[in-house]
Design a protein around this motif. Sequence first.
Motif, short mmCIF file in Angstrom:
data_model
loop_
_atom_site.label_atom_id
_atom_site.label_comp_id
_atom_site.label_asym_id
_atom_site.label_seq_id
_atom_site.Cartn_x
_atom_site.Cartn_y
_atom_site.Cartn_z
N VAL A 26 0.84 -1.20 0.00
CA VAL A 26 0.00 0.00 0.00
C VAL A 26 0.87 1.25 0.00
O VAL A 26 0.64 2.19 -0.77
CB VAL A 26 -0.98 0.00 1.20
CG1 VAL A 26 -1.60 1.37 1.41
CG2 VAL A 26 -2.06 -1.06 1.00
N GLU A 27 1.89 1.28 0.83
CA GLU A 27 2.77 2.45 0.89
C GLU A 27 3.52 2.67 -0.41
O GLU A 27 3.71 3.80 -0.85
CB GLU A 27 3.74 2.35 2.07
CG GLU A 27 3.07 2.60 3.41
CD GLU A 27 2.24 3.89 3.43
OE1 GLU A 27 2.78 4.97 3.08
OE2 GLU A 27 1.05 3.82 3.78
N PHE A 28 3.97 1.60 -1.05
CA PHE A 28 4.65 1.70 -2.34
C PHE A 28 3.74 2.34 -3.38
O PHE A 28 4.13 3.28 -4.07
CB PHE A 28 5.10 0.31 -2.80
CG PHE A 28 5.71 0.29 -4.17
CD1 PHE A 28 7.02 0.72 -4.37
CD2 PHE A 28 5.00 -0.17 -5.25
CE1 PHE A 28 7.60 0.70 -5.63
CE2 PHE A 28 5.57 -0.19 -6.52
CZ PHE A 28 6.87 0.24 -6.71
N PHE A 29 2.51 1.86 -3.47
CA PHE A 29 1.60 2.41 -4.48
C PHE A 29 1.09 3.79 -4.10
O PHE A 29 0.77 4.59 -4.98
CB PHE A 29 0.48 1.42 -4.77
CG PHE A 29 0.95 0.26 -5.60
CD1 PHE A 29 1.24 0.43 -6.95
CD2 PHE A 29 1.15 -0.99 -5.04
CE1 PHE A 29 1.70 -0.63 -7.72
CE2 PHE A 29 1.61 -2.05 -5.80
CZ PHE A 29 1.89 -1.87 -7.15
N ARG A 30 1.04 4.10 -2.81
CA ARG A 30 0.75 5.49 -2.40
C ARG A 30 1.85 6.42 -2.89
O ARG A 30 1.59 7.51 -3.36
CB ARG A 30 0.62 5.59 -0.89
CG ARG A 30 -0.75 5.33 -0.37
CD ARG A 30 -0.82 5.69 1.10
NE ARG A 30 -2.17 5.60 1.57
CZ ARG A 30 -2.51 5.30 2.80
NH1 ARG A 30 -1.58 5.06 3.71
NH2 ARG A 30 -3.77 5.24 3.15
N GLU A 31 3.09 5.98 -2.73
CA GLU A 31 4.23 6.78 -3.18
C GLU A 31 4.18 7.01 -4.69
O GLU A 31 4.56 8.06 -5.18
CB GLU A 31 5.54 6.11 -2.79
CG GLU A 31 6.76 6.96 -3.00
CD GLU A 31 6.83 8.14 -2.05
OE1 GLU A 31 6.91 9.29 -2.54
OE2 GLU A 31 6.80 7.94 -0.82
#
Length: 145
Positions: free
Chosen positions: A19-24
Amino acid sequence: MTVRMDNVGIVVEDLAAAVEFFRELGLELEGQTVVEGEWAGRVTGLGYQRVEIAMMRTPDGHGRLELSRFLEPSVIADHRNAPVNALGYLRVMFAVDDIDETLGRLRKHGSELVSNEVVRYEDVYRLCYVRGPEGILIGLAQELS
């Protein structure tokens, strides 16, 4: 006949990191839930299942990415290190405004270029493949116009 793609799904081990990767990358978390029961297993053919799901949405609202972490049944195969020409391999391509800036942000999450370079396709695109957390493969395309 109308056909519209609703989402692309990727199974992950560490849902929070994905989730954090795709938020970035710029996607927004639309929602997160646990889907479970025999009814869900009738869709997938797995029988009873319990899956934690995070639905990510592109900023334009037209694309969605479903990240799933299987709690039951256990994951039985791992394609994360398969080469990009493996049958059935999944890659999602994202159009970005600035490929270099995007790569800089994604590197903070452990992403690496697959071929160690961004390639120019004529005077149309700059393109690359990137492996993110757990070896997730995504493509980045910057239109040159």
